[in-house]
Design a protein around this motif. Sequence first.
Motif, PDB file in Angstrom:
ATOM      1  N   ASN A 112      32.109  23.363   3.261  1.00 49.63           N
ATOM      2  CA  ASN A 112      31.223  22.100   2.816  1.00 49.63           C
ATOM      3  C   ASN A 112      30.290  22.053   3.934  1.00 49.63           C
ATOM      4  OD1 ASN A 112      30.762  19.726   1.421  1.00 49.63           O
ATOM      5  ND2 ASN A 112      31.529  18.701   3.054  1.00 49.63           N
ATOM      6  N   SER A 116      26.274  22.573   2.562  1.00 52.70           N
ATOM      7  CA  SER A 116      25.713  21.179   2.227  1.00 52.70           C
ATOM      8  C   SER A 116      25.348  20.554   3.534  1.00 52.70           C
ATOM      9  CB  SER A 116      26.827  20.523   1.535  1.00 52.70           C
ATOM     10  OG  SER A 116      27.812  20.049   2.300  1.00 52.70           O
ATOM     11  N   SER A 125      31.484  17.310  -2.859  1.00 50.64           N
ATOM     12  CA  SER A 125      31.073  17.233  -4.357  1.00 50.64           C
ATOM     13  C   SER A 125      31.942  18.434  -5.183  1.00 50.64           C
ATOM     14  CB  SER A 125      29.660  17.542  -4.274  1.00 50.64           C
ATOM     15  OG  SER A 125      29.088  18.903  -4.130  1.00 50.64           O
ATOM     16  N   LYS A 126      31.891  17.970  -6.590  1.00 53.41           N
ATOM     17  CA  LYS A 126      32.384  19.115  -7.409  1.00 53.41           C
ATOM     18  C   LYS A 126      31.609  20.150  -7.391  1.00 53.41           C
ATOM     19  CE  LYS A 126      33.709  19.407 -12.290  1.00 53.41           C
ATOM     20  NZ  LYS A 126      33.741  18.685 -13.558  1.00 53.41           N
ATOM     21  N   ASN A 127      30.338  20.163  -7.548  1.00 52.15           N
ATOM     22  CA  ASN A 127      29.777  21.348  -7.208  1.00 52.15           C
ATOM     23  C   ASN A 127      29.992  22.499  -6.193  1.00 52.15           C
ATOM     24  OD1 ASN A 127      28.185  20.719  -9.509  1.00 52.15           O
ATOM     25  ND2 ASN A 127      26.459  19.891  -8.607  1.00 52.15           N
ATOM     26  N   ILE A 128      30.211  21.746  -5.062  1.00 54.56           N
ATOM     27  CA  ILE A 128      30.677  22.422  -3.750  1.00 54.56           C
ATOM     28  C   ILE A 128      31.797  23.129  -3.798  1.00 54.56           C
ATOM     29  CG2 ILE A 128      31.116  22.225  -1.487  1.00 54.56           C
ATOM     30  CD1 ILE A 128      28.247  22.643  -1.680  1.00 54.56           C
ATOM     31  N   LYS A 129      32.633  22.454  -4.405  1.00 54.80           N
ATOM     32  CA  LYS A 129      34.116  22.881  -4.753  1.00 54.80           C
ATOM     33  C   LYS A 129      34.144  23.994  -5.796  1.00 54.80           C
ATOM     34  CE  LYS A 129      36.985  18.802  -3.949  1.00 54.80           C
ATOM     35  NZ  LYS A 129      37.770  17.549  -4.514  1.00 54.80           N
ATOM     36  N   THR A 130      33.457  23.949  -6.786  1.00 56.75           N
ATOM     37  CA  THR A 130      33.239  25.202  -7.825  1.00 56.75           C
ATOM     38  C   THR A 130      32.666  26.328  -6.926  1.00 56.75           C
ATOM     39  OG1 THR A 130      32.817  23.535  -9.510  1.00 56.75           O
ATOM     40  CG2 THR A 130      32.160  25.805  -9.803  1.00 56.75           C
ATOM     41  N   LYS A 131      31.762  26.182  -6.442  1.00 57.03           N
ATOM     42  CA  LYS A 131      30.997  27.259  -5.655  1.00 57.03           C
ATOM     43  C   LYS A 131      31.933  27.812  -4.636  1.00 57.03           C
ATOM     44  CE  LYS A 131      27.401  29.806  -4.877  1.00 57.03           C
ATOM     45  NZ  LYS A 131      27.060  30.799  -5.709  1.00 57.03           N
ATOM     46  N   SER A 133      35.257  27.861  -4.657  1.00 57.33           N
ATOM     47  CA  SER A 133      36.423  28.558  -5.375  1.00 57.33           C
ATOM     48  C   SER A 133      35.688  30.034  -6.075  1.00 57.33           C
ATOM     49  CB  SER A 133      36.491  27.792  -6.612  1.00 57.33           C
ATOM     50  OG  SER A 133      37.392  26.746  -6.256  1.00 57.33           O
ATOM     51  N   GLU A 134      34.459  29.826  -6.230  1.00 57.36           N
ATOM     52  CA  GLU A 134      33.782  31.413  -6.915  1.00 57.36           C
ATOM     53  C   GLU A 134      33.454  32.272  -5.800  1.00 57.36           C
ATOM     54  OE1 GLU A 134      29.991  29.979  -8.412  1.00 57.36           O
ATOM     55  OE2 GLU A 134      30.932  29.158 -10.476  1.00 57.36           O
ATOM     56  N   GLN A 167      27.058  34.126   0.711  1.00 53.91           N
ATOM     57  CA  GLN A 167      26.454  33.114   0.228  1.00 53.91           C
ATOM     58  C   GLN A 167      25.208  32.574   1.172  1.00 53.91           C
ATOM     59  OE1 GLN A 167      26.466  31.427  -2.329  1.00 53.91           O
ATOM     60  NE2 GLN A 167      24.635  30.068  -1.957  1.00 53.91           N
TER      61      GLN A 167
END
Length: 262
Positions: A112, A116, A125-131, A133-134, A167
């Motif tokens: 994070n 970010s 944020s949900k978007n960061i968590k998803t990223k 995880s990927e 990333q």
Amino acid sequence: MKINHVIDNKGIVCGKICCTKIENFGVNYNGNQVFENVNLHIHCGELTAIIGPNGAGKSTLLKAVLGEVKHSGNLAYVDAKGERTGNPLIGYVPQHLNFDITMPITVLDLFNVCLSNEPTWLNVSKNIKTKVSELLIKVKAEHLINRKLGALSGGELQRVLLALALQPVPDLLLLDEPVSGIDKNGLDLFYNIVSDLRMKHDLSIILVSHDFNLVSKYADRVILLNKTIVANDSPQVVFASTAVQETFGLYVTKKAEEEIFC
């Protein structure tokens, strides 16, 4: 992996393949020449290992490529059309990550902050968590997302750092003794993941390592660095050379050679 290039008496001539070019690199600390006249072409999909004695300039070379130390020479990324597109995008996995293991910082917190630039005490944020995880799925570490950094094993931490280095996906990935002190299972897992990633993303990789067996297993090319490039060829050729024998005091017998390359 077969690399589409040839070597002539004028140096390396790249075929239709992207390439990171390290040209005439040198580092001088207060009159002490750490290394000089380093010229390398690192092709997409190629893993180049750098070996050498302590003090040869291996880690300093990586820091120079990263721009962390002042150096002479040029660094450029050339696409498959032979056109320079500026400096390569670089990912980096260090030998160690220095941090206070008592701090209650999780893997998710680390990502994070890096992705970010938000303080760790703010909600992720949900978007960061998803990223995140990927990214962790790529290195078989998705189960570590909520684990505290201080609770990670050496191999787990290095896989997390590898995910962070992806990333965004770099043109050039630098690995500086990334599995030092890690057990064999962790070592094999790390390098199997690296092999899969370089095939999938066509990564150019520079690996600094003291482990000849590991280098022989995974590297396409080996550079013997000792203040300058002493040898540059396939693992079989470099490890059988008089340069390795003179540098490390080694004599690779036929039996030992079979053990290294089997």
